[in-house]
Write an enzyme that holds these catalytic residues in place. Structure first.
Site, PDB file in Angstrom:
ATOM      1  N   ASP A 113       2.605  -9.008  -1.083  1.00 58.93           N
ATOM      2  CA  ASP A 113       2.449  -8.100   0.065  1.00 58.93           C
ATOM      3  C   ASP A 113       2.400  -8.870   1.374  1.00 58.93           C
ATOM      4  O   ASP A 113       1.733  -9.904   1.472  1.00 58.93           O
ATOM      5  CB  ASP A 113       1.128  -7.329  -0.061  1.00 58.93           C
ATOM      6  CG  ASP A 113       1.327  -5.896  -0.496  1.00 58.93           C
ATOM      7  OD1 ASP A 113       2.470  -5.403  -0.461  1.00 58.93           O
ATOM      8  OD2 ASP A 113       0.316  -5.268  -0.875  1.00 58.93           O
TER       9      ASP A 113
ATOM     10  N   LYS B  37       6.706  -7.354  -0.133  1.00 57.07           N
ATOM     11  CA  LYS B  37       6.595  -5.898   0.062  1.00 57.07           C
ATOM     12  C   LYS B  37       5.982  -5.663   1.434  1.00 57.07           C
ATOM     13  O   LYS B  37       5.074  -6.389   1.837  1.00 57.07           O
ATOM     14  CB  LYS B  37       5.721  -5.254  -1.017  1.00 57.07           C
ATOM     15  CG  LYS B  37       5.460  -3.760  -0.788  1.00 57.07           C
ATOM     16  CD  LYS B  37       4.890  -3.068  -2.007  1.00 57.07           C
ATOM     17  CE  LYS B  37       3.417  -3.215  -2.185  1.00 57.07           C
ATOM     18  NZ  LYS B  37       2.589  -2.734  -1.054  1.00 57.07           N
TER      19      LYS B  37
ATOM     20  N   GLU C  39       3.330   5.839  -2.631  1.00 56.91           N
ATOM     21  CA  GLU C  39       1.890   5.917  -2.908  1.00 56.91           C
ATOM     22  C   GLU C  39       1.288   7.205  -2.355  1.00 56.91           C
ATOM     23  O   GLU C  39       1.567   7.603  -1.213  1.00 56.91           O
ATOM     24  CB  GLU C  39       1.166   4.715  -2.277  1.00 56.91           C
ATOM     25  CG  GLU C  39      -0.357   4.812  -2.435  1.00 56.91           C
ATOM     26  CD  GLU C  39      -1.122   3.550  -2.108  1.00 56.91           C
ATOM     27  OE1 GLU C  39      -0.496   2.533  -1.742  1.00 56.91           O
ATOM     28  OE2 GLU C  39      -2.366   3.584  -2.229  1.00 56.91           O
TER      29      GLU C  39
HETATM   30  O1  KIV Z   1      -1.942  -3.654  -2.281  1.00 63.05           O
HETATM   31  C1  KIV Z   1      -1.653  -3.089  -3.341  1.00 63.05           C
HETATM   32  O2  KIV Z   1      -2.248  -3.313  -4.399  1.00 63.05           O
HETATM   33  C2  KIV Z   1      -0.560  -2.118  -3.309  1.00 63.05           C
HETATM   34  C3  KIV Z   1      -0.392  -1.227  -4.483  1.00 63.05           C
HETATM   35  C4  KIV Z   1      -1.495  -0.256  -4.563  1.00 63.05           C
HETATM   36  C5  KIV Z   1       0.931  -0.589  -4.508  1.00 63.05           C
HETATM   37  O3  KIV Z   1       0.143  -2.058  -2.358  1.00 63.05           O
END
Ligand code: KIV
Length: 289
Positions: free
Chosen positions: A106, A136, A205
């Site tokens: 992320d 992501k 989500e």
């Molecule tokens: O940060 C995270 O764990 C996420 C998931 C919930 C998709 O983005």
């Protein structure tokens, strides 16, 4: 699927001996959706540490180093306090602990929203310093230019639409999105924009189910649902939620374990044995000869 590695516990807890196994690739994940259908849904779980990755890897197609680690690991109030350095440290650990899954890291709040150039500099650090396969980032149409900029420069991007936790202050909470027609249309348009920008997959989500179904039917890229629909092309959960680490169980979570109780009971027994001097026992101490 059988275990893909063996732990060499005699020499180290942290260096498993992998059995030969090729890691999945981003194009293979994207190709799992063909002609609008995914024959076998994609399996994704969050992972934050090397050991957790070792245990999850054989069962997953993708491991997500989610910025949810801010709340889950660090006890932070939201994901907004998570830094790029934190994501890189945990991303590198998860890559070291996995051999099979595609690892996606992320992009944390504040590391990509300012400009495509800022996003590229942050994402390039993530890719180079962790060895992950993709990043992501949250946001739909507003992030399309940034996603295209990264993808055109060789950085695979997974999108994230619907409930985007980094926008919790603007959204006013973590409730499901898309209950009005206007918001429904915006989230569907966001998913389309993310695909058109070149994302290889998109997390949906916390949306009312018809949105997840509409996006899954209309997009060519795989949709990965969390609080979305079983009809999505894949599913993701925060591993600690799924394991039963926390008392609160949100509606979209199913518990597959009771790890909080296991840890608590083990700590209680350990404390009792220490206090009554029955630990360490004869088997745990080194004799002189
Ligand atoms: O940060 C995270 O764990 C996420 C998931 C919930 C998709 O983005």
């Amino acid at each position: 699927m059988s275990t893909t590695f063996q732990l060499d516990t005699s020499t180290s807890r942290a260096h498993p001996t992998p059995q030969p196994m090729r890691r999945l690739t981003v194009p293979e994940i994207q190709r799992r959706k063909a002609a609008g259908k995914t024959a076998q849904p994609l399996v994704m779980l969050t992972a934050y540490t090397a050991r957790q990755a070792q245990l999850l890897d054989a069962h997953c197609d993708m491991l997500l180093v989610g910025d949810s680690l801010g709340q889950v690991i660090y006890g932070l109030p939201t994901t907004l306090q998570v830094t790029l350095d934190m994501m890189i440290a945990h991303g590198a650990a998860v890559v070291r602990g996995s051999y099979h899954s595609v690892v996606i890291v992320d992009m944390p709040f504040g590391s990509y929203e300012q400009s495509p150039q800022q996003a590229y500099a942050s994402a390039a650090r993530v890719m180079a310093e962790t060895g992950c396969a993709a990043v992501k980032l949250e946001g739909g149409a507003a992030m399309a230019e940034t996603i295209a900029f990264l993808v055109q420069r060789g950085i695979p991007v997974m999108g994230h639409v619907g409930l985007t936790p980094q926008a919790v202050n603007a959204l006013g909470g973590y409730g499901a999105r898309g209950r009005t027609q206007l918001e429904h249309e915006k989230i569907v348009a966001d998913g389309q924009a993310v695909q058109n920008a070149g994302a290889f997959a998109v997390v949906i989500e916390g949306v009312v189910e018809p949105i997840a179904v509409a996006l899954t039917q209309s997009l060519e890229i795989p949709t990965i649902g969390i609080g979305a629909s079983a009809q999505c092309d894949g599913q993701v959960l925060v591993t600690e939620d799924m394991l039963g680490m926390f008392e609160r169980v949100p509606r979209f979570v199913k518990r597959y374990g009771t790890i909080a109780e296991t840890i608590s009971a083990a700590a209680e027994l350990y404390a009792k044995e220490v206090r009554e001097r029955s630990f360490p026992g004869a088997e745990q101490v080194y004799s002189a000869e």
